[in-house]
Design an enzyme around this catalytic site. Structure first.
Site, short mmCIF file in Angstrom:
data_model
loop_
_atom_site.label_atom_id
_atom_site.label_comp_id
_atom_site.label_asym_id
_atom_site.label_seq_id
_atom_site.Cartn_x
_atom_site.Cartn_y
_atom_site.Cartn_z
N SER A 144 0.86 -1.19 0.00
CA SER A 144 0.00 0.00 0.00
C SER A 144 0.89 1.24 0.00
O SER A 144 2.09 1.15 0.30
CB SER A 144 -0.85 -0.04 1.27
OG SER A 144 -1.41 1.22 1.56
N TYR A 157 -3.90 -0.79 10.02
CA TYR A 157 -3.66 -0.94 8.57
C TYR A 157 -2.23 -0.50 8.23
O TYR A 157 -1.50 -1.20 7.53
CB TYR A 157 -4.70 -0.13 7.79
CG TYR A 157 -4.65 -0.35 6.29
CD1 TYR A 157 -5.29 -1.44 5.72
CD2 TYR A 157 -3.96 0.53 5.46
CE1 TYR A 157 -5.25 -1.65 4.34
CE2 TYR A 157 -3.92 0.33 4.09
CZ TYR A 157 -4.56 -0.76 3.53
OH TYR A 157 -4.51 -0.96 2.17
P1 NAP Z 1 -11.90 -5.23 -1.25
O1 NAP Z 1 -12.61 -4.90 -2.50
O2 NAP Z 1 -12.48 -4.81 0.06
O3 NAP Z 1 -11.59 -6.80 -1.21
C1 NAP Z 1 -10.98 -7.39 -0.11
C2 NAP Z 1 -10.73 -8.84 -0.41
O4 NAP Z 1 -10.11 -9.46 0.74
C3 NAP Z 1 -12.02 -9.60 -0.67
O5 NAP Z 1 -11.79 -10.52 -1.68
C4 NAP Z 1 -12.26 -10.31 0.64
O6 NAP Z 1 -12.99 -11.51 0.52
C5 NAP Z 1 -10.85 -10.61 1.10
N1 NAP Z 1 -10.86 -10.80 2.54
C6 NAP Z 1 -11.03 -9.87 3.49
N2 NAP Z 1 -11.06 -10.45 4.71
C7 NAP Z 1 -10.92 -11.78 4.51
C8 NAP Z 1 -10.87 -12.91 5.37
N3 NAP Z 1 -11.00 -12.79 6.70
N4 NAP Z 1 -10.71 -14.14 4.83
C9 NAP Z 1 -10.62 -14.29 3.47
N5 NAP Z 1 -10.65 -13.25 2.61
C10 NAP Z 1 -10.80 -12.02 3.12
O7 NAP Z 1 -10.42 -4.63 -1.24
P2 NAP Z 1 -9.45 -4.19 -2.41
O8 NAP Z 1 -9.51 -2.73 -2.53
O9 NAP Z 1 -9.62 -5.05 -3.62
O10 NAP Z 1 -8.05 -4.50 -1.70
C11 NAP Z 1 -7.29 -5.66 -1.96
C12 NAP Z 1 -5.92 -5.48 -1.31
O11 NAP Z 1 -5.31 -4.30 -1.84
C13 NAP Z 1 -5.97 -5.28 0.20
O12 NAP Z 1 -4.87 -5.91 0.80
C14 NAP Z 1 -5.86 -3.78 0.35
O13 NAP Z 1 -5.33 -3.40 1.59
C15 NAP Z 1 -4.91 -3.46 -0.79
N6 NAP Z 1 -4.95 -2.07 -1.25
C16 NAP Z 1 -6.09 -1.52 -1.78
C17 NAP Z 1 -6.06 -0.21 -2.23
C18 NAP Z 1 -7.25 0.47 -2.83
O14 NAP Z 1 -7.16 1.67 -3.14
N7 NAP Z 1 -8.35 -0.21 -3.08
C19 NAP Z 1 -4.87 0.54 -2.13
C20 NAP Z 1 -3.75 -0.06 -1.58
C21 NAP Z 1 -3.79 -1.36 -1.16
P3 NAP Z 1 -14.53 -11.60 1.08
O15 NAP Z 1 -15.30 -10.76 0.11
O16 NAP Z 1 -14.88 -13.03 1.02
O17 NAP Z 1 -14.49 -11.02 2.46
#
Ligand code: NAP
Length: 252
Positions: A144, A157
């Site tokens: 991140s 986080y």
């Molecule tokens: P998201 O849309 O909220 O998706 C999160 C994913 O993590 C979902 O597939 C969810 O599965 C899974 N997950 C969460 N808790 C879980 C658990 N206890 N067991 C199994 N699976 C779990 O998030 P995203 O934005 O795509 O983010 C993905 C990654 O990128 C994360 O690590 C986030 O910190 C990182 N990130 C995101 C951004 C951004 O701007 N979006 C920026 C920097 C980094 P379920 O639906 O089954 O819960």
């Protein structure tokens, strides 16, 4: 073996959190480059399964709670039973909790650290052992901007993502000579469920957009090229790198 160093033909990738958002986009990009895909999430990953199969690749969904007692060893073993091997592991699943540091609860601390950092480490251990035995493998952590910056109101986080950067370097140091590449992608501000509250807040949205040199939020598909590169033979000499895909945010 394909002469194209970016081809993932014949490879199998395990992607956590591949049912939605960035994980889904990474899974689809890896499938487009030739990899079969196993996903791990709490909810079913049927949409991702359809997208992967539409690329002519195999798909297996593992349903497991990475924050609630799922056994990393069993997840990797299930993916192997379904697809044969795990050549590529993408630690993408992640959550965020927001509160001022003075009010931050132990529950919000543990929940985030358990999914974002502890599960990523023990999945890396389970998959890494097998990769070391085969003499090759690729692990990609999703870091991140808060692997580099402090952020506000997101104590657990920031700790988890800064920890993930350290873990990426530690595992690279231990496993580079064993043929296993451990690297990370650091996404900037991307349009997913994770950031919908930020985008809905007009003031925050304008502040964020005004600071991104590219002048737009990132789309999940913007991560595809970095993921394919780090998963491929083209990255065989890349170890312990944290690659920002951020529209220039960190350059500002
Ligand atoms: P998201 O849309 O909220 O998706 C999160 C994913 O993590 C979902 O597939 C969810 O599965 C899974 N997950 C969460 N808790 C879980 C658990 N206890 N067991 C199994 N699976 C779990 O998030 P995203 O934005 O795509 O983010 C993905 C990654 O990128 C994360 O690590 C986030 O910190 C990182 N990130 C995101 C951004 C951004 O701007 N979006 C920026 C920097 C980094 P379920 O639906 O089954 O819960």
């Amino acid at each position: 073996m394909s002469p194209n160093p970016f081809s993932l033909e014949g490879q199998c990738a395990l992607v956590t959190g591949a049912n939605v958002g960035l994980g889904q986009a990474i899974a689809v990009a890896l499938a487009q480059a030739g990899a079969d895909i196993a996903s791990v999430s709490r909810r079913r990953a049927d949409d991702t399964g359809q997208l992967v199969r539409a690329e002519g690749r195999r798909f297996h969904g593992v349903e497991a709670d990475l924050g609630g007692g799922a056994k990393p060893e069993e997840i990797v073993a299930e993916a192997e039973r379904a697809l044969g091997r795990v050549d590529i592991l993408v630690n993408n699943a992640g959550i965020i909790r927001r509160a001022d540091a003075v009010d931050f609860t132990e529950e919000d601390w543990d929940a985030v650290i358990d999914v974002n950092l502890k599960a990523a480490f023990f999945l890396s251990q389970a998959a890494g052992k097998r990769m070391i035995a085969r003499g090759r493998g690729k692990i990609i952590n999703v870091a991140s901007m808060l692997s580099f910056q402090g952020g506000v109101r997101v104590a657990s986080y920031t700790a988890s993502k800064s920890g993930m950067a350290g873990l990426t370097r530690l595992l690279a140091n231990e496993w580079a000579a064993k043929g296993v590449n451990v690297n990370a992608i650091a996404p900037g501000y991307m349009t997913t469920d994770n950031t919908s509250a930020l985008r809905a807040d007009r003031k925050r949205n304008a502040e964020i957009l005004g600071r991104i040199p590219a002048g737009r939020w990132g789309e999940p598909s913007d991560l595809g090229g970095a993921a394919v590169f780090l998963a491929s033979r083209a990255a065989d000499y890349v170890h312990g790198a944290i690659l920002p895909v951020d529209g220039g945010w960190l350059a500002r």
